[in-house]
Design a protein around this motif. Sequence first.
Motif, PDB file in Angstrom:
ATOM      1  N   PRO A 124       0.833  -1.213   0.000  1.00  0.00           N
ATOM      2  CA  PRO A 124       0.000   0.000   0.000  1.00  0.00           C
ATOM      3  C   PRO A 124       0.864   1.258   0.000  1.00  0.00           C
ATOM      4  O   PRO A 124       1.937   1.291   0.605  1.00  0.00           O
ATOM      5  N   ARG A 125       0.390   2.264  -0.688  1.00  0.00           N
ATOM      6  CA  ARG A 125       1.163   3.486  -0.795  1.00  0.00           C
ATOM      7  C   ARG A 125       0.895   4.404   0.393  1.00  0.00           C
ATOM      8  O   ARG A 125      -0.229   4.514   0.880  1.00  0.00           O
ATOM      9  N   SER A 126       1.938   5.078   0.822  1.00  0.00           N
ATOM     10  CA  SER A 126       1.796   6.048   1.901  1.00  0.00           C
ATOM     11  C   SER A 126       1.082   7.286   1.376  1.00  0.00           C
ATOM     12  O   SER A 126       0.939   7.488   0.165  1.00  0.00           O
ATOM     13  N   LEU A 127       0.637   8.144   2.284  1.00  0.00           N
ATOM     14  CA  LEU A 127      -0.023   9.379   1.872  1.00  0.00           C
ATOM     15  C   LEU A 127       0.916  10.257   1.054  1.00  0.00           C
ATOM     16  O   LEU A 127       0.495  10.911   0.089  1.00  0.00           O
ATOM     17  N   LEU A 128       2.207  10.281   1.408  1.00  0.00           N
ATOM     18  CA  LEU A 128       3.154  11.070   0.622  1.00  0.00           C
ATOM     19  C   LEU A 128       3.248  10.556  -0.805  1.00  0.00           C
ATOM     20  O   LEU A 128       3.411  11.334  -1.743  1.00  0.00           O
ATOM     21  N   GLU A 129       3.134   9.243  -0.974  1.00  0.00           N
ATOM     22  CA  GLU A 129       3.198   8.682  -2.322  1.00  0.00           C
ATOM     23  C   GLU A 129       1.913   8.945  -3.107  1.00  0.00           C
ATOM     24  O   GLU A 129       1.903   8.820  -4.333  1.00  0.00           O
ATOM     25  N   LYS A 130       0.839   9.312  -2.426  1.00  0.00           N
ATOM     26  CA  LYS A 130      -0.402   9.686  -3.095  1.00  0.00           C
ATOM     27  C   LYS A 130      -0.472  11.191  -3.360  1.00  0.00           C
ATOM     28  O   LYS A 130      -1.423  11.652  -3.991  1.00  0.00           O
ATOM     29  N   LEU A 131       0.518  11.918  -2.874  1.00  0.00           N
ATOM     30  CA  LEU A 131       0.556  13.358  -3.112  1.00  0.00           C
ATOM     31  C   LEU A 131       0.836  13.611  -4.589  1.00  0.00           C
ATOM     32  O   LEU A 131       1.740  13.022  -5.175  1.00  0.00           O
ATOM     33  N   ARG A 132       0.045  14.496  -5.199  1.00  0.00           N
ATOM     34  CA  ARG A 132       0.223  14.819  -6.609  1.00  0.00           C
ATOM     35  C   ARG A 132       0.569  16.289  -6.813  1.00  0.00           C
ATOM     36  O   ARG A 132       1.332  16.618  -7.701  1.00  0.00           O
ATOM     37  N   TRP A 133      -0.012  17.162  -5.998  1.00  0.00           N
ATOM     38  CA  TRP A 133       0.324  18.571  -6.133  1.00  0.00           C
ATOM     39  C   TRP A 133       0.084  19.301  -4.813  1.00  0.00           C
ATOM     40  O   TRP A 133      -0.728  18.890  -3.982  1.00  0.00           O
ATOM     41  N   VAL A 134       0.830  20.376  -4.651  1.00  0.00           N
ATOM     42  CA  VAL A 134       0.669  21.298  -3.528  1.00  0.00           C
ATOM     43  C   VAL A 134       0.717  22.703  -4.109  1.00  0.00           C
ATOM     44  O   VAL A 134       1.510  22.981  -5.013  1.00  0.00           O
ATOM     45  N   THR A 135      -0.146  23.600  -3.619  1.00  0.00           N
ATOM     46  CA  THR A 135      -0.094  24.990  -4.066  1.00  0.00           C
ATOM     47  C   THR A 135       0.318  25.890  -2.911  1.00  0.00           C
ATOM     48  O   THR A 135      -0.039  25.645  -1.749  1.00  0.00           O
ATOM     49  N   LEU A 136       1.072  26.938  -3.253  1.00  0.00           N
ATOM     50  CA  LEU A 136       1.633  27.868  -2.277  1.00  0.00           C
ATOM     51  C   LEU A 136       1.262  29.291  -2.656  1.00  0.00           C
ATOM     52  O   LEU A 136       1.064  29.607  -3.833  1.00  0.00           O
ATOM     53  N   GLY A 137       1.219  30.189  -1.660  1.00  0.00           N
ATOM     54  CA  GLY A 137       0.972  31.602  -1.933  1.00  0.00           C
ATOM     55  C   GLY A 137      -0.439  31.815  -2.427  1.00  0.00           C
ATOM     56  O   GLY A 137      -1.416  31.452  -1.761  1.00  0.00           O
ATOM     57  N   TYR A 138      -0.582  32.413  -3.619  1.00  0.00           N
ATOM     58  CA  TYR A 138      -1.889  32.486  -4.258  1.00  0.00           C
ATOM     59  C   TYR A 138      -2.205  31.092  -4.775  1.00  0.00           C
ATOM     60  O   TYR A 138      -1.500  30.560  -5.636  1.00  0.00           O
ATOM     61  N   HIS A 139      -3.280  30.509  -4.257  1.00  0.00           N
ATOM     62  CA  HIS A 139      -3.589  29.119  -4.584  1.00  0.00           C
ATOM     63  C   HIS A 139      -4.378  29.043  -5.887  1.00  0.00           C
ATOM     64  O   HIS A 139      -5.430  29.667  -6.034  1.00  0.00           O
ATOM     65  N   TYR A 140      -3.836  28.279  -6.792  1.00  0.00           N
ATOM     66  CA  TYR A 140      -4.445  28.143  -8.119  1.00  0.00           C
ATOM     67  C   TYR A 140      -5.796  27.459  -8.018  1.00  0.00           C
ATOM     68  O   TYR A 140      -5.943  26.440  -7.332  1.00  0.00           O
ATOM     69  N   ASN A 141      -6.806  28.019  -8.686  1.00  0.00           N
ATOM     70  CA  ASN A 141      -8.131  27.430  -8.731  1.00  0.00           C
ATOM     71  C   ASN A 141      -8.231  26.540  -9.969  1.00  0.00           C
ATOM     72  O   ASN A 141      -8.252  27.027 -11.096  1.00  0.00           O
ATOM     73  N   TRP A 142      -8.289  25.231  -9.762  1.00  0.00           N
ATOM     74  CA  TRP A 142      -8.249  24.287 -10.872  1.00  0.00           C
ATOM     75  C   TRP A 142      -9.550  24.288 -11.666  1.00  0.00           C
ATOM     76  O   TRP A 142      -9.581  23.821 -12.812  1.00  0.00           O
ATOM     77  N   ASP A 143     -10.636  24.785 -11.077  1.00  0.00           N
ATOM     78  CA  ASP A 143     -11.909  24.872 -11.794  1.00  0.00           C
ATOM     79  C   ASP A 143     -11.936  26.071 -12.739  1.00  0.00           C
ATOM     80  O   ASP A 143     -12.242  25.940 -13.921  1.00  0.00           O
ATOM     81  N   THR A 144     -11.629  27.252 -12.193  1.00  0.00           N
ATOM     82  CA  THR A 144     -11.714  28.480 -12.992  1.00  0.00           C
ATOM     83  C   THR A 144     -10.411  28.804 -13.702  1.00  0.00           C
ATOM     84  O   THR A 144     -10.371  29.693 -14.545  1.00  0.00           O
ATOM     85  N   LYS A 145      -9.318  28.108 -13.327  1.00  0.00           N
ATOM     86  CA  LYS A 145      -7.973  28.368 -13.855  1.00  0.00           C
ATOM     87  C   LYS A 145      -7.548  29.808 -13.569  1.00  0.00           C
ATOM     88  O   LYS A 145      -6.933  30.468 -14.412  1.00  0.00           O
ATOM     89  N   LYS A 146      -7.875  30.263 -12.359  1.00  0.00           N
ATOM     90  CA  LYS A 146      -7.527  31.619 -11.947  1.00  0.00           C
ATOM     91  C   LYS A 146      -6.968  31.630 -10.539  1.00  0.00           C
ATOM     92  O   LYS A 146      -7.129  30.687  -9.775  1.00  0.00           O
ATOM     93  N   TYR A 147      -6.289  32.727 -10.200  1.00  0.00           N
ATOM     94  CA  TYR A 147      -5.899  33.031  -8.836  1.00  0.00           C
ATOM     95  C   TYR A 147      -6.854  34.101  -8.312  1.00  0.00           C
ATOM     96  O   TYR A 147      -7.494  34.814  -9.095  1.00  0.00           O
ATOM     97  N   SER A 148      -6.945  34.234  -6.989  1.00  0.00           N
ATOM     98  CA  SER A 148      -7.804  35.269  -6.429  1.00  0.00           C
ATOM     99  C   SER A 148      -7.189  35.808  -5.143  1.00  0.00           C
ATOM    100  O   SER A 148      -6.394  35.131  -4.473  1.00  0.00           O
TER     101      SER A 148
END
Length: 367
Positions: free
Chosen positions: A142-166
């Motif tokens: 079984p994979r650890s949670l770190l191995e299931k990590l795919r992305w992290v956002t920092l600062g202005y967090h990218y909105n994957w739905d609208t493809k915008k920052y706010s």
Amino acid sequence: MAAAALTREGGEDAFRRLFRFYRQRDASDLRGVVDFSVPGAQVFRSQLSISSVSDQDAYRAGLQPVSQWKAYGLNGYPGFIFIPNPFLPGCQRHWVKQCLKLYPQKPNVCNLDLHMAPEKTIDLWGQSKEQLRRKGSSKREPRSLLEKLRWVTLGYHYNWDTKKYSANHHTPFPSDLAFLSEQVAAACGFRGFQAQAGILNYYHFDSSLGIHVDESELDHSRPLLSFSFGQSSIFLLGGLKREEAPTAMFMHSGDIMVMSGFSRLLYHAVPRVLPNPEGTALPSCLDQALSSDLPVGSVIEHSSDEDWQVCAKYLQSSRINMTIRQVLAEGQKFPEEFGTNAKGQAPSEDSHHKEDSRAKRHKPNTD
């Protein structure tokens, strides 16, 4: 030659055909991939702004003096700069540890937040380190949670739905990563660069990053910085349209890419992650120990042997990429927005690692 022939086939755009070619597990013809460790005819030396970064500030960021860096450009791609590993011995380890241990912590946002309770994602490192340390080579474990990590956002967090920052979805940007980014940007001629948003991508050998353009930032006059650690990859850099065939290049641990000017808004993708070319579990640059004599004000921290063992085990089958952006020009503000999702979270766990809506046929990077 096989890759070149693919670009002439009908039925789909040239970028997609080459993406698919390099994505194939049995793709063996890599002779057309640019390798900056042995620059060829398409590659030329690029000038850096040596006086813009003092040796002391470079040391503080864990970098060699800029006068010792090698920087390259590519014919046909104005504004693209490739810097093969300029890090001081041992300093890559700091950034790997930050990406695995510190940056995934709250209040930063990661893909696991989409389907796990907040209390379950508070300490991914603590929940994963013993499992990673004991891990063998069996894919059935079984994979650890770190191995299931795919992305992290920092600062202005990218909105994957609208493809915008706010403005209403922002957390403090890590000061060490901001300092590193500012030095690299200054060395490439972009003094005053402000690191305001970061997307960290975590790849495994079955991962890819779909064809896309980074255009959501409001200020495109500032560069996009990309830092890679761990296993290698093939990076495809295309044109303003997907019908233009991309150039393939290798990215190895410690390499930095800068996309600016004309190259800032070009299509690009990562079709494939590869074992490092040295044939060892980890690249030799990650085996180097950090000097005990760090300069005053260094943002680099020593990693404990215990922490590095966990990081090293993770990197044996993984690659980490940090992309840093300046979202707003000096004095610029976000436009008024109504009815948008302020939290800016992604619709699915691996959306940044999938192809776009016109190209769902490739196997997504799923759990």
